[in-house]
Design an enzyme around this catalytic site. Structure first.
Site, mmCIF file in Angstrom:
data_model
loop_
_atom_site.group_PDB
_atom_site.id
_atom_site.type_symbol
_atom_site.label_atom_id
_atom_site.label_comp_id
_atom_site.label_asym_id
_atom_site.label_seq_id
_atom_site.Cartn_x
_atom_site.Cartn_y
_atom_site.Cartn_z
ATOM 1 N N ASP A 260 31.266 23.978 37.258
ATOM 2 C CA ASP A 260 30.799 24.307 35.904
ATOM 3 C C ASP A 260 29.879 23.235 35.313
ATOM 4 O OD1 ASP A 260 32.287 26.625 35.886
ATOM 5 O OD2 ASP A 260 33.976 25.763 34.788
ATOM 6 N N LYS B 5 31.758 26.157 27.055
ATOM 7 C CA LYS B 5 31.290 27.482 27.505
ATOM 8 C C LYS B 5 32.411 28.495 27.428
ATOM 9 C CE LYS B 5 33.569 27.675 31.620
ATOM 10 N NZ LYS B 5 34.683 28.573 31.863
HETATM 11 O O1 C5P Z 1 34.527 23.051 41.109
HETATM 12 P P1 C5P Z 1 35.729 22.535 40.369
HETATM 13 O O2 C5P Z 1 36.151 21.173 40.855
HETATM 14 O O3 C5P Z 1 35.595 22.624 38.898
HETATM 15 O O4 C5P Z 1 36.918 23.529 40.752
HETATM 16 C C1 C5P Z 1 38.259 23.216 40.477
HETATM 17 C C2 C5P Z 1 39.157 24.089 41.348
HETATM 18 O O5 C5P Z 1 39.076 25.457 40.932
HETATM 19 C C3 C5P Z 1 38.783 24.126 42.829
HETATM 20 O O6 C5P Z 1 39.387 23.062 43.532
HETATM 21 C C4 C5P Z 1 39.317 25.471 43.271
HETATM 22 O O7 C5P Z 1 40.717 25.379 43.489
HETATM 23 C C5 C5P Z 1 39.111 26.337 42.043
HETATM 24 N N1 C5P Z 1 37.841 27.087 42.110
HETATM 25 C C6 C5P Z 1 37.764 28.179 42.968
HETATM 26 N N2 C5P Z 1 36.591 28.895 43.038
HETATM 27 C C7 C5P Z 1 35.534 28.563 42.262
HETATM 28 C C8 C5P Z 1 35.599 27.462 41.369
HETATM 29 C C9 C5P Z 1 36.777 26.743 41.314
HETATM 30 O O8 C5P Z 1 38.723 28.520 43.668
HETATM 31 N N3 C5P Z 1 34.410 29.287 42.346
#
Ligand code: C5P
Length: 304
Positions: free
Chosen positions: A145, A15
């Site tokens: 994502d 993406k």
């Molecule tokens: O959701 P995911 O595990 O992919 O996110 C990885 C990291 O990215 C999270 O631990 C956070 O630190 C950051 N993040 C964030 N806000 C979001 C998505 C991700 O701060 N909306």
């Protein structure tokens, strides 16, 4: 009892965020987002085959995969483990083989794509009678994502990025993706964003951006591409500014850091101009590699 079948092969796209508005860090450790996701024709493949019950095995192939942990910390592994946990009747384990083309830690949700691919491949292998909405709910448990990698197309994401509404779009857009040496860690980029004191009270996408994809207007899309994470990503990787500048000088309609970077997406007016731009950019020597891709494309699909 659920009986596993033949091996299953799933293809799942990368993406780009055509727009990414980021709010202030919440108490849950996440930032509220408003984003326009766009799935592009750069794919990882996930193959799932049955092995002895209770076991998960994972192998990965493709550039840079030697550095990846193929254990229970890997999102693809966690996807299989999540299904096994929720469906105690499953009578086999799974060997997952992931063929990676999406750049690792590149801001194109490659790890999330592998998790989405593993969810779909395992649910078919194990003949779990899950409808697409059930898979999307599980996907959101794995990462912000992951739901979009299942759904694909164009979608507006809110919450952490996991709440999706399909976005109207017309035609295809043609991209030149400039791949960088090394990756950027998403949490590090978000932390830099916080240190810079950035973040609106309520993150919102520009209506002009949504109009641009609804009408298939590449020129307008190029002018409205926007990513709030671009500033912290460029501070962490100042070399990326040269790629954006070179892309614009060479005739791209617009350019944007993809997600938390460091991949840069440059928009071309059509497929032929994308190829010309890729050739010209390649001779500038400002990036590690270049891939042409188009979008939108569907999300994770069973191909064999
Ligand atoms: O959701 P995911 O595990 O992919 O996110 C990885 C990291 O990215 C999270 O631990 C956070 O630190 C950051 N993040 C964030 N806000 C979001 C998505 C991700 O701060 N909306």
């Amino acid at each position: 009892m659920l009986t596993p079948g033949d091996p299953v092969l799933v293809r799942v796209p990368a993406k780009i965020n055509l727009g990414l508005a980021v709010g202030r860090l919440g108490d849950d450790g996440y930032h509220p987002l408003a984003t326009l996701f766009h799935a592009v024709s750069l794919y990882d493949e996930v193959r799932a085959e049955a092995i002895e019950p209770g076991h998960i095995e994972l192998t990965m192939s493709g550039p840079g995969t030697l550095d990846l942990a193929c254990d229970e910390t890997n999102l693809a592994w966690r996807a299989a483990a999540l299904l096994l946990d929720r469906h105690p009747g499953i009578r086999s384990g799974v060997r997952l083989s992931v063929r990676k083309r999406i750049p690792i830690a590149g801001g194109m949700a490659g790890g999330s794509a592998d998790a989405a691919g593993a969810l779909l491949a395992c649910s078919v292998l194990w003949d779990l009678d899950l409808d697409p909405d059930d898979l999307v709910v599980l996907a959101a448990e794995l990462g912000s994502d992951v739901p979009f990698a299942l759904v694909g197309g164009n979608a507006v994401g809110t919450g952490r990025g996991e709440r999706l509404v399909p976005a109207l779009s017309r035609g295809q857009f043609h991209w030149v993706l400039a791949l960088a040496d090394g990756g950027l860690s998403t949490p590090t980029v978000f932390r830099r964003y916080d240190e810079l004191g950035l973040g609106a009270e309520r993150p919102e996408l520009s209506p002009l951006l949504l109009q641009a994809i609804a009408t298939g207007d590449a020129r307008r899309l190029g002018a409205t591409l926007h990513n709030d994470l671009e500033r912290p990503a460029l501070e962490l990787r100042p070399d990326l500014a040269r790629v954006l500048d070179a892309g614009r000088e060479l005739g791209a309609l617009g350019g944007v850091v993809s997600g938390s970077g460091p991949t840069i997406a440059l928009l071309a007016a059509d497929e032929r101009r994308a190829l010309d731009l890729a050739a010209a950019l390649s001779s500038e020597g400002v990036c590690r590699g270049i891939v042409c891709a188009s979008g939108p494309v569907p999300g994770a699909r069973v191909v064999a």
